[in-house]
Design an enzyme around this catalytic site. Structure first.
Site, PDB file in Angstrom:
ATOM      1  N   GLU A 162       0.173  -9.615  -2.269  1.00 11.08           N
ATOM      2  CA  GLU A 162      -1.191 -10.132  -2.440  1.00 11.08           C
ATOM      3  C   GLU A 162      -1.641 -10.010  -3.895  1.00 11.08           C
ATOM      4  O   GLU A 162      -2.309 -10.899  -4.422  1.00 11.08           O
ATOM      5  CB  GLU A 162      -2.162  -9.395  -1.506  1.00 11.08           C
ATOM      6  CG  GLU A 162      -1.895  -9.730  -0.045  1.00 11.08           C
ATOM      7  CD  GLU A 162      -2.866  -9.042   0.894  1.00 11.08           C
ATOM      8  OE1 GLU A 162      -2.748  -7.812   1.035  1.00 11.08           O
ATOM      9  OE2 GLU A 162      -3.729  -9.721   1.474  1.00 11.08           O
TER      10      GLU A 162
ATOM     11  N   ALA B  79       0.856  -1.194   0.000  1.00  8.28           N
ATOM     12  CA  ALA B  79       0.000   0.000   0.000  1.00  8.28           C
ATOM     13  C   ALA B  79       0.892   1.244   0.000  1.00  8.28           C
ATOM     14  O   ALA B  79       1.999   1.221   0.503  1.00  8.28           O
ATOM     15  CB  ALA B  79      -0.890  -0.014   1.236  1.00  8.28           C
TER      16      ALA B  79
ATOM     17  N   GLY C  96       0.430  -5.632   0.232  1.00  9.06           N
ATOM     18  CA  GLY C  96      -0.542  -5.620  -0.859  1.00  9.06           C
ATOM     19  C   GLY C  96       0.094  -5.959  -2.192  1.00  9.06           C
ATOM     20  O   GLY C  96      -0.561  -6.535  -3.071  1.00  9.06           O
TER      21      GLY C  96
ATOM     22  N   GLU D 105       2.348  -7.110   7.450  1.00  4.86           N
ATOM     23  CA  GLU D 105       1.269  -6.338   8.086  1.00  4.86           C
ATOM     24  C   GLU D 105       1.270  -6.411   9.610  1.00  4.86           C
ATOM     25  O   GLU D 105       0.903  -5.455  10.275  1.00  4.86           O
ATOM     26  CB  GLU D 105      -0.087  -6.801   7.537  1.00  4.86           C
ATOM     27  CG  GLU D 105      -0.396  -6.314   6.124  1.00  4.86           C
ATOM     28  CD  GLU D 105       0.253  -7.148   5.025  1.00  4.86           C
ATOM     29  OE1 GLU D 105       1.058  -8.055   5.334  1.00  4.86           O
ATOM     30  OE2 GLU D 105      -0.050  -6.890   3.852  1.00  4.86           O
TER      31      GLU D 105
END
Ligand code: NAD
Length: 653
Positions: free
Chosen positions: A106, A62, A103, A126
């Site tokens: 992911e 992110a 992210g 995270e």
């Protein structure tokens, strides 16, 4: 520059997204990728898609600059993007180099194939922000690398290299160097291009008969954490839920993510993360501020601090002069330095050849003239203004123009030290913490006359030493030690009033401190080892109380925590008001990295903000009425009172 490009390599569309420095998945990046994907999916000439990041790295995750802003949840969200990749009719191959985290990882997990450079680092960090992956990471990763390794990666948040994952089906190819060409080649192979629809990770069966046992073992390992943090536990729950039908597992992950986002621990950890970044932005220093060369360093005084500072400099690859007053002291200094390295070799932390290479850069000397060409000198002689005066006179006489002259003093006036020289603009404080080669914190003390480029050079040195640097103004104890005084005093008063040293340590350690004040005292040396429950210590305390006519009372753990922490907060408010610290978060960074304050609580100032400054002032006034009213400690700082009255927080200053 933020941009997403798409080029056609025969029948393969290569989509490259850029958002320096780490290709963070900001809204603009997500939108760019989504548009390029939709075009490629619609283009009849395209048979497969390669997705990659610009600048030799995939993505750091992110975009932290977007955290908490509406842009972070604006469409297309990361979920939407992942759906576009995974559900699309054409195979998508992620080409992964450099960093692939959070992210970003992911997103790569939603591709149908992955090709990675052998040294690429993949991870889901995270938990370090008190969260868990929120875009399917906990569901897709176990399907590819098994529950055991997935638990390890997700619960610790530590990244691993692509080559370490070679035995798993996660990566279809591992290559040396640039993965994009290999990804295009894979995309063109009949296996990939001809497969319709492409295989999706979410459809992979997840069978792990030992799942319950693995999760129990992971939970048991987490019990030692202090204070217990929710995110790693929720990470285990989410991985366990990967055994459910995919969408149900995803819902378990989602719920945990949303709840954790609002948890005090995640708020504290995220604050700590941003505070460290904010500390690097210093008033009057811009990217255009010149940084002086840093090719050779010198340390004056090879005692406890000087030796460890020399090690830190040697570790950073610099040749290091070490100056002492006589041969015996110089030999002792050299032995200290070699001893630190020998210890690391013995523990297996350093190869013997590397120790030798680092020691070969060490240049012990008895002559200040040897230091003439060094770019920076760090003084670590006795804590005496007279001794330091002689050292700075000699450095001023000898060192080349433009050299940065630094003092490691803990308590002395850096402006007075600068005044010994004819170049006060080159003088500043570099306040290291013991052991200097290990502790992450470095207080950089900006004198009245310190030039911006000298300060910028000190910050750049801090970076080279891999320290967290915080700029402080001149003042006794700077930020950290000045606040510590009241904290330590309260610890002793609490014992005088009725607590035991063990109770004080336990209470503040339960709050999350790495070590209570009495254990710290034991480590650095008390005359009497008070923290060890010892009848002799109890006896001494009882005698002392009797002498003062104190009848011991029951002291609660809550009182212990509030008195120790609010002593820090009240002094921190004064430091902030005086401008010794530029922002409250700098004070937090000092306590998190130098004094063992629990990271999940964000630091003393953030903690006070979260409690509410009104409540803090109330408690401070209450303590002022105690037997140990200690006006120095418990007179509410004017800034604290004002903010409390206005219903504001320290982070609004
Ligand atoms: P120390 O007594 O262990 O070492 C001082 C060394 O300086 C000795 O080896 C001495 O021979 C040498 N020395 C004295 N005069 C000298 C001169 N004119 N030229 C060259 N060498 C000279 O002291 P220390 O604990 O290493 O502390 C050094 C400085 O670091 C002090 O200013 C102290 O306040 C500061 N400091 C200490 C700590 C800590 O935890 N000990 C932490 C931060 C800062």
């Amino acid at each position: 520059m933020v941009e997403t490009t798409c080029r056609l390599d025969r029948a393969v569309a290569v989509i490259t997204f850029a958002n320096p420095p780490v290709n963070g998945l900001s809204h603009a990046v997500r939108a760019g990728i989504a548009t390029a994907l939709e075009r490629a999916q619609a283009d009849a000439a395209v048979r497969a898609i390669v997705l990659t990041g610009a600048g030799s790295l995939f993505s750091g995750g992110a975009d932290i600059r977007e955290f908490g802003t509406p842009a972070s949840t604006a469409d297309p969200t990361l979920h939407r993007l992942i759906e576009l990749v995974e559900a699309g009719p054409k195979p998508v191959i992620a080409a992964i180099a450099g960093t692939c985290l959070g992210g970003g990882f992911e997103l790569a997990l939603s591709a149908h194939y992955r090709v990675a450079a052998a040294d690429a680092r993949l991870g889901l960090p995270e938990v370090k922000l008190g969260l868990i992956p929120g875009a399917g990471g906990t569901q897709r990763l176990p399907r590819l690398i098994g529950a055991e390794r997935a638990l390890d990666m997700i619960v610790t948040g530590e990244p691993v290299t692509a080559s370490a994952l070679a035995t798993t089906p996660l990566l279809n190819r591992i290559v040396k160097g640039d993965p994009v060409a290999a990804a295009v080649e894979l995309a063109e192979s009949p296996d990939v291009i001809g497969r319709r629809p492409p295989a999706r990770v979410r459809d992979l069966p997840f069978v792990e008969p030992r799942l319950a046992a693995l999760c129990e073992a992971a939970r048991a390992r987490l019990q030692s954490g202090r204070p217990p943090l929710p995110a790693p536990h929720r990470a285990v729950d989410a991985v366990e839920a990967a055994a459910l039908p995919f969408d149900q597992g995803l819902a378990v992950e989602r719920r945990a993510f949303v709840e954790l986002m609002a948890s005090p621990e995640s708020r504290g950890l995220r604050h700590a993360f941003f505070a460290e970044r904010a500390a690097t932005k210093v008033d009057g220093i811009t990217p255009a501020t010149p940084v002086r060369p840093l090719n050779e360093a010198a340390v004056v005084g090879a005692g406890a601090m000087g030796a460890a500072i020399a090690v830190a400099l040697l570790d950073a690859g610099l040749p290091v002069w070490v100056l002492e007053t006589d041969q015996a002291a110089l030999d002792r200094g050299r032995e200290r330095i070699a001893g630190i390295y020998d210890g690391q070799v013995k523990k297996g932390k350093l190869a013997a050849e590397e120790r030798d290479r680092r020691l070969a850069r060490l240049r012990p000397t008895l002559s200040v003239e040897s230091l003439a060409q060094a770019d920076v000198a760090i003084e670590a002689v006795f804590e005496s203004l007279e001794v330091k005066r002689d050292v700075f006179l000699a450095l001023d006489r000898t060192m080349k123009p433009g050299a940065v002259l630094a003092t490691n003093t803990s308590t002395l006036d850096v402006d007075a030290i600068a005044g010994f020289t004819r170049r006060p603009s080159d003088v500043l404080g570099l306040h290291f913490f013991s052991p200097a080669n290990v502790m992450r914190l470095l207080e950089v003390v900006r004198g009245r006359a310190t030039a911006p480029d000298a300060l910028a050079t000190a910050l750049s040195l801090g970076k080279a030493l891999r320290k967290v640097t915080v700029v402080a103004g001149v003042g006794d104890g700077f930020i950290g030690n000045r606040m510590l005084e009241g904290y330590t005093k309260q610890a002793w008063y609490l014992v005088e009033e009725g607590a035991t040293p063990v109770q004080v340590d336990r209470a503040i350690e339960a709050f999350g401190f790495a070590m209570g004040p009495f254990r710290v005292g034991d480590l650095v040396g008390h005359d009497v080892s008070l923290a060890v429950p010892a009848p002799a210590a109890d006896q001494l305390i009882a005698e002392h109380r009797a002498e003062l006519g104190i009848v011991p009372r029951q002291v609660s753990d809550d009182e212990i925590v509030d008195r120790l922490v609010y002593a820090l907060v009240n002094e921190g408010a004064r430091i902030l008001e005086e401008g010794i610290a530029a922002q409250a978060s700098d004070i937090d960074v000092v306590y998190l990295t130098g004094y063992g304050f629990p990271r999940a609580r964000g630091g003393p100032m953030f903690y006070a903000d979260e409690v509410g400054l009104g409540r803090v002032v109330e408690r401070v006034r209450e303590f002022a009425g105690h037997r140990h009213g200690d006006p120095g400690c418990w007179t509410p700082a004017p800034l604290l009172e004002r903010l409390a009255r206005e219903g504001r927080r320290f982070d609004s200053v």
